[in-house]
Design a protein around this motif. Structure first.
Motif, mmCIF file in Angstrom:
data_model
loop_
_atom_site.group_PDB
_atom_site.id
_atom_site.type_symbol
_atom_site.label_atom_id
_atom_site.label_comp_id
_atom_site.label_asym_id
_atom_site.label_seq_id
_atom_site.Cartn_x
_atom_site.Cartn_y
_atom_site.Cartn_z
ATOM 1 N N LEU A 172 114.630 31.082 -28.799
ATOM 2 C CA LEU A 172 114.682 29.795 -28.067
ATOM 3 C C LEU A 172 115.119 30.013 -26.622
ATOM 4 C CD1 LEU A 172 116.343 27.520 -30.796
ATOM 5 C CD2 LEU A 172 113.947 27.473 -30.038
ATOM 6 N N LYS A 173 116.063 30.932 -26.431
ATOM 7 C CA LYS A 173 116.567 31.233 -25.078
ATOM 8 C C LYS A 173 115.433 31.735 -24.184
ATOM 9 C CE LYS A 173 119.961 34.229 -24.246
ATOM 10 N NZ LYS A 173 121.212 35.023 -24.401
ATOM 11 N N ASN A 174 114.526 32.519 -24.785
ATOM 12 C CA ASN A 174 113.394 33.052 -24.001
ATOM 13 C C ASN A 174 112.315 32.013 -23.757
ATOM 14 O OD1 ASN A 174 114.558 35.602 -23.777
ATOM 15 N ND2 ASN A 174 113.855 36.163 -25.835
ATOM 16 N N LYS A 175 112.181 31.065 -24.722
ATOM 17 C CA LYS A 175 111.081 30.087 -24.600
ATOM 18 C C LYS A 175 111.462 28.900 -23.717
ATOM 19 C CE LYS A 175 108.021 27.267 -27.554
ATOM 20 N NZ LYS A 175 107.747 26.826 -28.957
ATOM 21 N N TYR A 176 112.767 28.567 -23.704
ATOM 22 C CA TYR A 176 113.229 27.381 -22.938
ATOM 23 C C TYR A 176 114.253 27.824 -21.898
ATOM 24 C CZ TYR A 176 111.154 24.910 -26.898
ATOM 25 O OH TYR A 176 110.277 24.452 -27.865
ATOM 26 N N ASN A 177 114.578 26.933 -20.954
ATOM 27 C CA ASN A 177 115.608 27.387 -20.008
ATOM 28 C C ASN A 177 116.975 26.760 -20.252
ATOM 29 O OD1 ASN A 177 115.170 24.866 -18.760
ATOM 30 N ND2 ASN A 177 113.707 25.805 -17.333
ATOM 31 N N PHE A 178 117.086 25.981 -21.351
ATOM 32 C CA PHE A 178 118.413 25.509 -21.757
ATOM 33 C C PHE A 178 118.389 25.241 -23.268
ATOM 34 C CE2 PHE A 178 122.446 24.187 -19.861
ATOM 35 C CZ PHE A 178 123.080 23.605 -20.948
ATOM 36 N N VAL A 179 119.385 25.678 -23.973
ATOM 37 C CA VAL A 179 119.445 25.454 -25.433
ATOM 38 C C VAL A 179 120.760 24.747 -25.777
ATOM 39 C CG1 VAL A 179 119.334 26.491 -27.747
ATOM 40 C CG2 VAL A 179 118.084 27.548 -25.840
ATOM 41 N N VAL A 180 120.607 23.621 -26.485
ATOM 42 C CA VAL A 180 121.782 22.877 -26.971
ATOM 43 C C VAL A 180 121.919 23.200 -28.461
ATOM 44 C CG1 VAL A 180 122.744 20.568 -27.396
ATOM 45 C CG2 VAL A 180 121.420 21.012 -25.286
#
Ligand SMILES: Nc1ncnc2c1ncn2[C@@H]1O[C@H](COP(=O)(O)OP(=O)(O)OP(=O)(O)O)[C@@H](O)[C@H]1O
Ligand SMILES: C[C@H](N)[C@H](N)CCCCCC(=O)O
Ligand SMILES: [Mg+2]
Length: 214
Positions: free
Chosen positions: A96-104
């Motif tokens: 998720l960290k690689n696919k998006y620029n913020f993870v909640v």
């Protein structure tokens, strides 16, 4: 990245995750929500459903382990015979960290809720926060009783040198009683946590903390 924990189940972690995610999306961030384990998924997983409705993610991308029983993950995995892998949770977070620029990331219940056993030792959300190495927001009740729960949670996180970005005193009243009025300053005085923010009943927006995106 941010980990949303709470002083208890039902304190508003998902509610705050939603407001925070909405604010991040509106600021132009590509945001993912990650609920590693969701229990109490009777017909569906409420937390995952609520957040995926604004992030556009599939439920399977949002929640790795779904359990029916509304209990701690460790109890659910034993009851339902589905073993939780911390390695899988870590791998999915990296994805998720690689696919998006913020993870909640949202926990389940409070910080000492047991997720599973790793090498014979109980593994809690506190261990997960330590392994994820991301900052934390604590969601707590605003009213009487919150000092104890909040200071216990803050101290547990301080012990693992977690970066506590804020404490949210949730479901705050517009006409607070003496306890609710004095809670923020007492908690600040006891813990030196500066960012203690009230979120009111039915509040629909959330001002992004400048330090959150650091
Ligand atoms: N500020 C608020 N105003 C109105 N309703 C709220 C607020 N915060 C939480 N709620 C409601 O309270 C209930 C519990 O909140 P929520 O589901 O966010 O708790 P949680 O900490 O995520 O629980 P869990 O440990 O099960 O994940 C929900 O119905 C939610 O919509
Ligand atoms: C079912 C509930 N909504 C949460 N998903 C799980 C809460 C576990 C709490 C365990 C405990 O602290 O006693
Ligand atoms: Mg929740």
């Amino acid at each position: 990245m941010i980990f949303i924990t709470g002083t208890d189940t039902g304190v508003g972690k998902t509610y705050i995750s939603y407001l925070l995610t909405k604010a991040l999306l509106e600021s132009g961030k590509k945001v993912a929500y990650f609920k590693p384990v969701e229990t109490g998924c009777i017909s569906e997983c409420e937390d995952a459903k609520k957040l995926s409705s604004i992030t556009g993610q599939s439920i399977d991308e949002v929640v790795l382990y779904k359990f029916k029983n509304p209990v701690a993950p460790l109890v659910a995995e034993r009851e339902e015979g589905l073993n939780i892998s911390i390695d899988k949770i870590m791998d999915h977070f990296e994805y998720l960290k690689n696919k998006y620029n913020f993870v909640v990331v949202e926990g389940a219940g409070g910080i000492y809720v047991p997720i599973t056993k790793v090498k014979g030792k109980i593994y809690t959300y506190l261990d997960l926060v330590k392994d994820l190495k991301i900052p934390v927001i604590i969601v707590a009740r605003a009213n009487l009783g919150t000092i104890n729960h909040t200071v216990l949670t803050i101290n547990a996180l301080k012990n693992i040198k977690a970066d506590i970005k804020a404490v949210i005193l949730n479901k705050a009243s517009k006409n607070p009683n003496l306890a609710e009025k004095t809670n923020p300053d007492i908690i600040k005085e006891m813990t030196n946590i500066e960012n203690i923010i009230k979120v009111y009943e039915n509040q629909k927006d959330f001002k992004l903390l400048p330090n959150l995106l650091e």
